[in-house]
Design a protein around this motif. Sequence first.
Motif, short mmCIF file in Angstrom:
data_model
loop_
_atom_site.label_atom_id
_atom_site.label_comp_id
_atom_site.label_asym_id
_atom_site.label_seq_id
_atom_site.Cartn_x
_atom_site.Cartn_y
_atom_site.Cartn_z
N ILE A 14 45.25 40.16 41.44
CA ILE A 14 45.58 39.61 40.12
C ILE A 14 47.05 39.19 40.07
O ILE A 14 47.38 38.12 39.54
CB ILE A 14 45.24 40.61 39.00
N TRP A 52 43.57 30.79 33.64
CA TRP A 52 43.71 31.83 34.65
C TRP A 52 42.90 33.07 34.32
O TRP A 52 42.62 33.90 35.19
CB TRP A 52 45.18 32.21 34.85
N ILE A 53 42.47 33.19 33.07
CA ILE A 53 41.72 34.38 32.65
C ILE A 53 40.35 34.45 33.33
O ILE A 53 39.87 35.54 33.63
CB ILE A 53 41.59 34.39 31.11
N LEU A 54 39.74 33.31 33.60
CA LEU A 54 38.40 33.31 34.21
C LEU A 54 38.38 33.99 35.58
O LEU A 54 37.57 34.90 35.80
CB LEU A 54 37.85 31.90 34.28
N ALA A 56 40.60 36.02 36.75
CA ALA A 56 41.05 37.40 36.55
C ALA A 56 39.91 38.27 36.04
O ALA A 56 39.79 39.44 36.43
CB ALA A 56 42.23 37.43 35.59
N MET A 57 39.06 37.72 35.18
CA MET A 57 37.92 38.48 34.68
C MET A 57 36.96 38.84 35.82
O MET A 57 36.41 39.94 35.85
CB MET A 57 37.15 37.69 33.61
N LEU A 58 36.76 37.90 36.75
CA LEU A 58 35.88 38.19 37.89
C LEU A 58 36.46 39.30 38.77
O LEU A 58 35.73 40.18 39.24
CB LEU A 58 35.66 36.93 38.71
N ILE A 60 38.53 41.69 37.76
CA ILE A 60 38.43 42.94 37.00
C ILE A 60 37.00 43.46 37.00
O ILE A 60 36.77 44.67 37.14
CB ILE A 60 38.97 42.75 35.57
N ARG A 61 36.05 42.58 36.88
CA ARG A 61 34.64 43.00 36.92
C ARG A 61 34.32 43.63 38.27
O ARG A 61 33.62 44.64 38.35
CB ARG A 61 33.72 41.81 36.66
N TRP A 62 34.84 43.04 39.36
CA TRP A 62 34.63 43.59 40.68
C TRP A 62 35.32 44.97 40.81
O TRP A 62 34.76 45.89 41.41
CB TRP A 62 35.18 42.63 41.74
N GLU A 64 35.84 47.18 38.53
CA GLU A 64 35.22 48.20 37.68
C GLU A 64 33.77 48.52 38.04
O GLU A 64 33.13 49.31 37.34
CB GLU A 64 35.30 47.77 36.21
#
Length: 70
Positions: A14, A52-54, A56-58, A60-62, A64
């Motif tokens: 990130i 950039w959030i898209l 980063a969300m992937l 973070i999902r990985w 967690e």
Amino acid sequence: MPLRLRKLIGTVLIIALVLLYALIATTVASALLGASPWWVHLLYFLLSGLLWILPAMLIIRWMERPVDSE
């Protein structure tokens, strides 16, 4: 993969993503938006600031995901 290691890798990814994305977005803005009106600048920075959030969300999902029990 242990959860702590996955979170460490995700954190580094990130940080790298944000730095690289900021560099690219600023370079594109400098090269293309020099003589553009203010509203074009506003739209560009609004969209590039949210884009950039898209990825980063992937990441973070990985990070967690539950640990696979083997």
